[in-house]
Design a protein around this motif. Sequence first.
Motif, PDB file in Angstrom:
ATOM      1  N   ASP A  33     -10.291   1.531   8.225  1.00 57.79           N
ATOM      2  CA  ASP A  33     -10.292   1.631   9.685  1.00 57.79           C
ATOM      3  C   ASP A  33     -11.195   2.762  10.151  1.00 57.79           C
ATOM      4  N   ALA A  34     -11.172   3.879   9.426  1.00 54.77           N
ATOM      5  CA  ALA A  34     -12.040   5.006   9.791  1.00 54.77           C
ATOM      6  C   ALA A  34     -13.510   4.619   9.676  1.00 54.77           C
ATOM      7  N   MET A  35     -13.845   3.830   8.666  1.00 58.16           N
ATOM      8  CA  MET A  35     -15.227   3.377   8.507  1.00 58.16           C
ATOM      9  C   MET A  35     -15.650   2.499   9.680  1.00 58.16           C
ATOM     10  N   LYS A  36     -14.755   1.639  10.139  1.00 59.78           N
ATOM     11  CA  LYS A  36     -15.068   0.789  11.282  1.00 59.78           C
ATOM     12  C   LYS A  36     -15.292   1.618  12.543  1.00 59.78           C
ATOM     13  N   LEU A  37     -14.561   2.727  12.637  1.00 63.82           N
ATOM     14  CA  LEU A  37     -14.661   3.575  13.831  1.00 63.82           C
ATOM     15  C   LEU A  37     -15.869   4.517  13.786  1.00 63.82           C
ATOM     16  N   THR A  38     -16.488   4.653  12.618  1.00 68.63           N
ATOM     17  CA  THR A  38     -17.625   5.581  12.477  1.00 68.63           C
ATOM     18  C   THR A  38     -18.892   4.863  12.021  1.00 68.63           C
ATOM     19  N   ASP A  39     -18.952   3.553  12.253  1.00 71.62           N
ATOM     20  CA  ASP A  39     -20.128   2.763  11.850  1.00 71.62           C
ATOM     21  C   ASP A  39     -20.415   2.886  10.358  1.00 71.62           C
ATOM     22  N   ASN A  40     -19.328   2.898   9.557  1.00 67.36           N
ATOM     23  CA  ASN A  40     -19.437   2.921   8.099  1.00 67.36           C
ATOM     24  C   ASN A  40     -20.106   4.173   7.541  1.00 67.36           C
ATOM     25  N   ARG A  41     -20.004   5.252   8.253  1.00 65.74           N
ATOM     26  CA  ARG A  41     -20.622   6.502   7.789  1.00 65.74           C
ATOM     27  C   ARG A  41     -19.590   7.335   7.044  1.00 65.74           C
TER      28      ARG A  41
ATOM     29  N   ALA B  29       0.846  -1.196   0.000  1.00 65.41           N
ATOM     30  CA  ALA B  29       0.000   0.000   0.000  1.00 65.41           C
ATOM     31  C   ALA B  29       0.879   1.243   0.000  1.00 65.41           C
ATOM     32  N   ASN B  30       1.447   1.560  -1.164  1.00 63.81           N
ATOM     33  CA  ASN B  30       2.319   2.730  -1.226  1.00 63.81           C
ATOM     34  C   ASN B  30       1.555   4.007  -0.925  1.00 63.81           C
ATOM     35  N   ASN B  31       0.300   4.030  -1.294  1.00 63.37           N
ATOM     36  CA  ASN B  31      -0.627   5.084  -0.874  1.00 63.37           C
ATOM     37  C   ASN B  31      -1.591   4.431   0.116  1.00 63.37           C
ATOM     38  N   PRO B  32      -1.472   4.735   1.420  1.00 67.46           N
ATOM     39  CA  PRO B  32      -2.263   4.017   2.426  1.00 67.46           C
ATOM     40  C   PRO B  32      -3.661   4.580   2.660  1.00 67.46           C
ATOM     41  N   SER B  33      -4.192   5.324   1.707  1.00 68.65           N
ATOM     42  CA  SER B  33      -5.498   5.961   1.895  1.00 68.65           C
ATOM     43  C   SER B  33      -6.615   4.949   2.132  1.00 68.65           C
ATOM     44  N   LEU B  34      -6.647   3.882   1.319  1.00 68.29           N
ATOM     45  CA  LEU B  34      -7.706   2.883   1.493  1.00 68.29           C
ATOM     46  C   LEU B  34      -7.562   2.134   2.814  1.00 68.29           C
ATOM     47  N   VAL B  35      -6.319   1.850   3.210  1.00 68.19           N
ATOM     48  CA  VAL B  35      -6.070   1.187   4.498  1.00 68.19           C
ATOM     49  C   VAL B  35      -6.644   2.030   5.626  1.00 68.19           C
ATOM     50  N   ALA B  36      -6.354   3.317   5.601  1.00 65.56           N
ATOM     51  CA  ALA B  36      -6.840   4.213   6.648  1.00 65.56           C
ATOM     52  C   ALA B  36      -8.348   4.400   6.574  1.00 65.56           C
ATOM     53  N   LEU B  37      -8.872   4.480   5.358  1.00 64.37           N
ATOM     54  CA  LEU B  37     -10.311   4.693   5.200  1.00 64.37           C
ATOM     55  C   LEU B  37     -11.107   3.520   5.769  1.00 64.37           C
TER      56      LEU B  37
ATOM     57  N   ASP C 215     -19.989   9.824   5.215  1.00 64.42           N
ATOM     58  CA  ASP C 215     -20.241  11.266   5.252  1.00 64.42           C
ATOM     59  C   ASP C 215     -19.622  11.935   6.472  1.00 64.42           C
ATOM     60  N   THR C 216     -19.144  11.142   7.444  1.00 66.99           N
ATOM     61  CA  THR C 216     -18.531  11.729   8.641  1.00 66.99           C
ATOM     62  C   THR C 216     -17.010  11.630   8.609  1.00 66.99           C
ATOM     63  N   ILE C 217     -16.437  11.174   7.483  1.00 63.76           N
ATOM     64  CA  ILE C 217     -14.990  10.989   7.369  1.00 63.76           C
ATOM     65  C   ILE C 217     -14.413  12.017   6.404  1.00 63.76           C
ATOM     66  N   ALA C 218     -13.375  12.708   6.852  1.00 62.08           N
ATOM     67  CA  ALA C 218     -12.621  13.621   5.991  1.00 62.08           C
ATOM     68  C   ALA C 218     -11.204  13.071   5.855  1.00 62.08           C
ATOM     69  N   LEU C 219     -10.720  12.931   4.632  1.00 56.92           N
ATOM     70  CA  LEU C 219      -9.393  12.346   4.418  1.00 56.92           C
ATOM     71  C   LEU C 219      -8.554  13.251   3.525  1.00 56.92           C
ATOM     72  N   ILE C 220      -7.388  13.598   4.021  1.00 59.86           N
ATOM     73  CA  ILE C 220      -6.420  14.385   3.252  1.00 59.86           C
ATOM     74  C   ILE C 220      -5.221  13.493   2.948  1.00 59.86           C
ATOM     75  N   SER C 221      -4.925  13.336   1.675  1.00 62.34           N
ATOM     76  CA  SER C 221      -3.862  12.438   1.216  1.00 62.34           C
ATOM     77  C   SER C 221      -2.724  13.266   0.630  1.00 62.34           C
ATOM     78  N   ILE C 222      -1.512  13.031   1.136  1.00 63.23           N
ATOM     79  CA  ILE C 222      -0.334  13.766   0.670  1.00 63.23           C
ATOM     80  C   ILE C 222       0.579  12.814  -0.095  1.00 63.23           C
ATOM     81  N   GLY C 223       0.840  13.133  -1.363  1.00 61.70           N
ATOM     82  CA  GLY C 223       1.716  12.313  -2.179  1.00 61.70           C
ATOM     83  C   GLY C 223       3.155  12.792  -2.101  1.00 61.70           C
ATOM     84  N   THR C 224       4.026  12.114  -2.846  1.00 61.19           N
ATOM     85  CA  THR C 224       5.440  12.490  -2.885  1.00 61.19           C
ATOM     86  C   THR C 224       5.821  13.015  -4.264  1.00 61.19           C
TER      87      THR C 224
END
Length: 339
Positions: free
Chosen positions: A189-197, A179-187, A199-208
């Motif tokens: 886990d975030a879904m599990k922590l927010t009951d799959n909502r 997972a060179n870009n770990p956005s999906l990995v983090a997303l 609309d309550t998740i904001a994700l900022i992804s920084i590339g190289t």
Amino acid sequence: MFKVLTLDGGGIRGYLSANILANLETLLNRADGKEVSIGQRFDLIAGTSTGGIIACALSVGMSAKEIGTFYETLMEELFTPVSEGIFEPKYSTDILRNRLEQILGDATLATVSTDLCVTSVDVENSAARFHKSGYFPRNATRLDEKLVDIALATSAAPSYFSLVDTLHSSRLCDGGMVANNPSLVALIDAMKLTDNRLDTIALISIGTGEQPNMPYDVQRLRDGGILEWMIDISPDTKAAQVVEGIRQHRSKIALGIDYMLSNKKVFDSKGSPLLELLMNAQSKLADEQTRFLLQQNYVRINPKLSIPIALDAVQKFESLKNLADLDEQQYQDVLRLLR
């Protein structure tokens, strides 16, 4: 909103990520009228490889500006070869360990101030190994893992650095393999922590940095074999001379004479085409899928590079300094998600 920051892998190009974060940090602090490390503005930080190192540093409260300074003093020392990289790793893990200990000390997953997820790969069974702080109860048995070991594991790129053992895992390599870009990995886990909502998740992804073209000769790969795909041998070397001689079916005696008389460097490499392709293709796919799932709650910042820059192209380090400025739309999008 549950706020997530993700950081790509990319070797020396992590310096660009650190500078992007430093600019964001300055702008957000100016808007709020206070001094806060940008890592403290998120609920979860996920990183891979060089992004994993930055994530670990942010999780213990370092400012992005401090991390950028760390990279400036680290890169030339770290990417001074200790071997030609043919029969053993090209660079020293000990150098990186010593420098990481200076900024991370004895910090563990249990002591982070912002939740953390860092990627690596178990080479023995080719399985992803995620190093997570205590945001899930099942993570509790591994919270004594040291961040230094985790940072070494996530950045142990094959042929560049040795495999790494941590307290609870062994023979780990670079998380960019999975997972060179770990956005999906983090997303996830975030879904599990927010009951799959979503609309309550904001994700900022920084590339190289988005490569203008890949840092290898695509024409050589068109009909390439194992050698061409595994390593891009610099042309002005004895190794390249021998390879070309073999292609031309020259005799071993002629090859040996040419080799002995040549005053070229024995071997040098511009990296591994297969490794670069794997990491960049993964990163782009994760970007597309995360954008589809989160829509307006997703911001990706990944400036276009003017020249191709390989993972260890330290001679091109200076060219990254002027690419970290944000345009107005990017700043407003980040401001909307974080305030």
